[in-house]
Write an enzyme that holds these catalytic residues in place. Structure first.
Site: not given
Ligand code: PEP
Ligand code: MG
Length: 566
Positions: A193, A297, A333, A416, A439-440, A450, A485
């Site tokens: 955050h 997300r 998602r 992913e 990323n994944d 990661r 993405c």
């Protein structure tokens, strides 16, 4: 003392900052842990309750500050922390520890916070580790109140680069407003955050640089590179001038890029959408000219909770987002919690099944307000995908509202997990679209964590590129949309390669949207396709990066150089 000192962290908010250092929280507060007498329990409880009330008031004030400066859209970032101030697991447990264990509030706070954090920190998912950080942030607020520290002591009094161990999001709201020009923290992650607040305020930020050298002095010149994650303390006058030039050029560049088009040198339009974690980012996505939300997300709605929001609460948020973006599409998602809490549609327990169904119903109901799509994360088998789709059909059947029952809702999947890319042509028969999560995909293909800062380079590994090519080829042959993405699309060097592999839709963090468009305008698709073919024959990610820089540098070099990217 040697200067300059160079630190490396995670680039969390793009841009370049130059300014005098202001080191905060250097004297770590030492926790005074002591046992208390029976007779002191009630006064200790009262002291703790007072601290909770003051801390809550401080966060409320930060929320108001945020609302005054940026309207109501950003304020919900802080709701998580307000809710945690009333959380039974945390607050009641602390009071209980004071009462039952006869210990002072500081000790009880620390003990309960550590206990709650433990299982979260053990989880492989960054989502859960971020929740542990939220607990730390609330603890920090409460400790400050217990120790009688004033928020005003934290206020910046001139243009400064803040250097901190960590910063709570509420403190970030307070401290990142002008005249603060940059932020460096020892801890933190790009999806935290605090990082979101930094991006909201447009403050170049590097987080997670690790333990800071003790001798950094207030007033020393610090350069913050929010593109590369590099921090320089005690820069030479020449380095400083160069960084100031880059900073000014980037500010001018961003302004000029807000309304540009994303058409390649050879005239092909590329769709550039935004990845969003919170409704508060929608406004900035529109300002930056995003053509939609390519990845919402939704798990970020559950930050403070043990259960997701109700169907109606979700509907309220989804409606707001869809209406604000209309007629542009929003791709929601379903909750991606990974680890053992992964919401895989085919093997859910009853409770999780109910959660997922209320989410699907909320998305179906919101779809009447604009253009909406739904996708499932971490799909690894065709059976899972089919299970997820049956669940959507089941939800349609149970809805009372006829228009929601019949809503137009494309249902797609993230690609992913390597199995999904390997068998993409079988998955694509059952999916309306693909969204590729680099990323994944890189993480699972290369067994690379990661969290490791080197992982940013990994999507360029030829093994990952081979999977990326399989996904886009399968989707193109089936005439189905396939966007990228994952953060590979947000890397201004790797983006040319993604286009060369055939990707024509990308979705990137909101702040990167203008930069992505600028890269696209400088790419020649035929040259990029040739580079992609050769990249697939390389043996390492480094070799691929060199190849891209060499071959696409002719047109992109000036932009990369100007932005300090290569
Ligand atoms: C990805 O894995 O590339 C992705 C976009 O999803 P997330 O980063 O949310 O895991
Ligand atoms: Mg992912």
């Amino acid at each position: 003392m040697t200067r300059p000192t160079r630190l490396k962290g995670i680039a969390a908010s793009i841009g370049v900052a130059v300014g005098p250092a202001r080191v905060i929280g250097r004297e770590r507060r030492r926790l005074s842990c002591r046992r208390i007498e029976d007779t002191s329990v009630s006064s200790e409880l009262a002291r703790f309750e007072q601290a909770v009330a003051k801390s809550r008031a401080e966060i409320e004030a930060a929320k108001q500050e945020l609302t005054q400066q940026h309207g109501t859209t950003y304020a919900p970032i802080l709701d998580v922390y307000l809710l945690m101030h009333g959380d039974a697991l945390l607050i009641d447990a602390i009071s209980e520890a004071i009462r039952n264990d006869k210990i002072n509030a500081e000790w009880a706070l620390s003990r309960v916070a550590e206990r709650l954090k433990k299982p979260l920190l053990e989880d492989a998912s960054s989502y859960f580790r971020e929740r542990a950080r939220d607990i730390d942030h609330v603890k920090e607020h409460l400790l400050r109140q217990l120790c009688g520290e004033q928020r005003s002591e934290l206020a910046a009094d001139g243009p400064t680069v803040l250097i901190a161990h960590d910063l709570t999001p509420a403190d970030a709201v307070h401290m990142l407003a002008p005249p603060t020009v940059g932020l460096v923290t020892e801890k933190g992650a790009g999806s935290s955050h605090t990082a979101i607040v930094a991006r909201t305020f447009g403050v170049p930020t590097v987080v997670g640089v690790g333990p800071l050298p003790i001798e950094i002095e207030d007033g020393e010149v610090v350069l913050v590179d929010g593109f590369s994650g590099d921090v320089t303390v005690g820069a030479s006058p020449e380095e400083r001038r160069a960084a100031e030039t880059r900073r000014d050029r980037f500010t001018a560049f961003l302004k000029a890029e807000r309304s540009t088009s994303a058409v390649t040198r050879d005239g092909v339009s590329i769709s550039v959408r935004a990845n969003v974690e919170l409704p508060s980012e929608v406004e900035a996505a529109l300002e930056n000219g995003a053509e939609g939300i390519g990845l919402y997300r939704t798990e970020f709605m559950c930050l403070d909770r043990r259960e997701p929001p109700s169907e109606d609460e979700q509907l309220d948020v989804y409606r707001r987002v869809v209406t604000a973006m209309a007629p542009k599409q929003v791709v929601f998602r379903t909750f991606d919690w990974r680890g053992d809490k992964r919401l895989r549609a085919h093997d859910l327990g009853e409770r999780e099944r109910t959660w997922l169904k209320s989410q699907i119903k909320a998305v179906l109901r919101a779809s009447g307000e604009g253009s909406v799509a739904l996708m499932f994360p971490m799909v690894a088998t065709v059976e899972e995908l089919r299970g997820a789709q049956s669940l959507v059909d089941e939800c349609r059947g149970e809805l009372k509202d006829e228009s929601a029952k019949l809503a137009q809702l494309p249902v797609g999947m993230m690609v992913e997990v390597p199995s999904a890319a390997l068998l993409a042509e079988r998955f694509v028969e059952h999916a309306d679209f693909f969204a590729v999560g680099t990323n994944d995909l890189a993480h699972y293909t290369l067994a690379f964590d990661r969290r490791d800062s080197r992982s940013a380079a990994q999507p360029l590994d030829p093994a990952v590129l081979t999977l990326l090519e399989r996904a886009i080829t399968a989707a193109s042959n089936a005439n189905k949309p396939c966007s990228m993405c994952g953060d590979m699309a947000a890397d201004p060097v790797a983006l040319g390669l993604a286009l060369g592999l055939g990707y024509r839709q990308i979705s990137v963090p909101v702040s990167v949207v203008p930069l992505a468009r600028a890269v696209i305008r400088n790419v020649d698709l035929q040259a990029a396709a040739e580079v992609a073919r050769d990249a697939l024959e390389c043996s390492s990610a480094d070799a691929v990066r060199r190849l891209v820089v060499d071959r696409l540098g002719k047109h992109l070099g000036a932009l990369w150089k100007e932005q300090g990217i290569v």
